[in-house]
Design a protein around this motif. Structure first.
Motif: not given
Length: 242
Positions: A184-206
């Motif tokens: 956020t501080d560096r002005g990045f737009h997005m994190i590519d998480c590649q694959m769907q996992t329950p762990h990542l989805m619980s943290l706000g991935a979509r």
């Protein structure tokens, strides 16, 4: 496996990947095989939304699944328990001070008894990217011990997340929280998480369609940001593990 994939030679141009919409439906996103893991080919792949993922004994396999798991840095879900852990458990986060140790832990058979795709060749390839200033680690320390972390590749204003590990509860989540703050501080737009996992989805991935994902890449991967270490200012150990 239905359809066919493109086979790459080590002598092919680093950007000789087929259009991502030619990727197989089953297995989801398999696009090409072969080639090499040179920095130029890896960076060309990431700019197109393609990443390598294969097991020992297989050729290098290149993927671009549809849909794609992504996380916007400002959409990270920070639970009360995670906030409490980050404040009260004595965790310290650092960046790019122990890249080799993080990638080694992510590929540890002890931490991933089911197997890991991080072969010695893969680790060596990402260490090269780290030395060039493109691959970064975020580390969580406790009492001087590395207890969690993650690593990935930064191209333009996109961070391509690769793997994370944890030996203490919430340690990898604390590293992800630090990453999102940093991006956020560096002005990045997005994190590519590649694959769907329950762990990542619980943290706000979509999940978003691959076509939308590649459009976002076109807008953000070509920003001319100088590749360099993300070590914390004043941390003299930053270069010790490059």
């Amino acid at each position: 496996m239905r359809g066919s994939i493109v086979w790459l030679s080590e002598h092919d141009s680093p950007d000789a990947f087929p259009p991502v919409d030619r990727a197989l439906v089953e297995p989801d996103g398999l696009l090409a095989a072969g080639g090499d893991l040179s920095p130029t080919r890896l960076l060309a792949a990431y700019r197109r939304g393609i990443f390598p993922w294969y097991s020992r004994g297989q050729p290098i396999l290149w993927w671009c699944p549809d849909p794609r798991a992504i996380l916007l840095p400002n959409e990270l879900k920070v639970s009360r328990s995670l906030l409490k852990s980050s404040r009260n458990r004595g965790f310290v986060t650092r960046m790019d001070t122990a890249f080799r140790d993080v990638i080694r832990a992510c590929g540890s058979s002890e931490l991933r008894p089911g197997g890991t795709w991080l072969s010695p060749e893969m680790r060596a390839a990402y260490i090269k990217l780290h030395k060039l200033g493109f691959a970064h680690s975020v580390e969580t320390w406790l009492d001087g011990r590395l207890v969690g972390g993650l690593y990935g590749v930064a191209v333009g204003r996109i961070f391509f997340g690769e793997s994370m590990f944890s030996t203490e509860r919430d340690a990898s989540k604390v590293a992800l929280k630090r990453l999102c703050e940093e991006l956020t501080d560096r002005g990045f737009h997005m994190i590519d998480c590649q694959m769907q996992t329950p762990h990542l989805m619980s943290l706000g991935a979509r999940m978003i369609p691959r076509a939308e994902f590649t459009q976002v890449l076109e807008q953000h991967v070509h920003w001319d940001l100088e590749p360099k270490l993300w070590a914390d200012p004043g941390n003299e150990s930053a270069l010790a593990n490059v």
